[in-house]
Enzyme design. Sequence first.
Site, mmCIF file in Angstrom:
data_model
loop_
_atom_site.group_PDB
_atom_site.id
_atom_site.type_symbol
_atom_site.label_atom_id
_atom_site.label_comp_id
_atom_site.label_asym_id
_atom_site.label_seq_id
_atom_site.Cartn_x
_atom_site.Cartn_y
_atom_site.Cartn_z
ATOM 1 N N LYS A 187 4.989 11.768 5.091
ATOM 2 C CA LYS A 187 4.456 11.548 4.112
ATOM 3 C C LYS A 187 2.957 13.050 3.970
ATOM 4 C CE LYS A 187 2.573 7.812 2.209
ATOM 5 N NZ LYS A 187 1.218 7.095 2.951
HETATM 6 O O1 G3P Z 1 -0.359 3.053 1.819
HETATM 7 C C1 G3P Z 1 -0.858 3.674 0.285
HETATM 8 C C2 G3P Z 1 -0.783 2.789 -1.359
HETATM 9 O O2 G3P Z 1 -0.209 1.482 -1.060
HETATM 10 C C3 G3P Z 1 -2.675 2.305 -0.730
HETATM 11 O O3 G3P Z 1 -2.686 0.940 -1.285
HETATM 12 O O4 G3P Z 1 -4.489 -0.823 -1.574
HETATM 13 O O5 G3P Z 1 -4.553 1.171 -0.841
HETATM 14 O O6 G3P Z 1 -4.781 1.462 -3.276
HETATM 15 P P1 G3P Z 1 -4.338 1.166 -1.831
#
Ligand code: G3P
Length: 217
Positions: A83
Amino acid sequence: MKFFVDTADTSEIKELAATGLLDGVTTNPSLVAKSGRQFKDVIAEICQITEGDVSAEVAATEFDTMIKEADELRKIADNVVIKLPLTFDGLKACKQLTDEGIKTNVTLCFSANQALLAAKAGATYISPFIGRLDDIHLDGLEVIREIRVIYDNYDFDTQILAASVRSPNHVRDCAIVGADVATVPPATLKALVKHPLTDKGLNAFLADWAKTGQSIL
Ligand code: G3P
């Protein structure tokens, strides 16, 4: 649409993998920090739980170190996906790793133009963060829609991996607009099965079945 779970909590991953509905796992530095565990140990354990793609994010921001970190992470297991952040260094690393036959997930995507660049760099996955766009009153779903059109226009193989998915409605909307994958927190993934009419109907069937006094086995 494939389901990935977005977590570094291995007990949650085990539980979801046991359903047979899980296609892969994504992690990020924040999720690893939350787990309180060593990054490489967590990735190794996740890769033993699932045969699906497991995204492990580099910590470097500069090309040469990204490649060194990617080489280290790839040693953990065959299903590790590297990633990389959506920067020019990340895209350059994506191109090089793709040329070497290594799977990549370009993350922190917030626009269709960024997704276009990632596809040109040969990314296996592009991760648009829909929840974080919604947080600032932009339309996360609209970005997925735009990426779908662009990728279909040019037959790009890059898979749209909807990330920052925050609710069952997000999951449904991602499926409607044609995301290839949604990576979803464990609690949201589990919530997809719930419907009050399912619970009510099942309770009624069970009560009526008990009245028959029968047994199938
Ligand atoms: O892994 C990346 C993403 O899914 C993070 O989500 O909820 O932290 O914006 P969030």
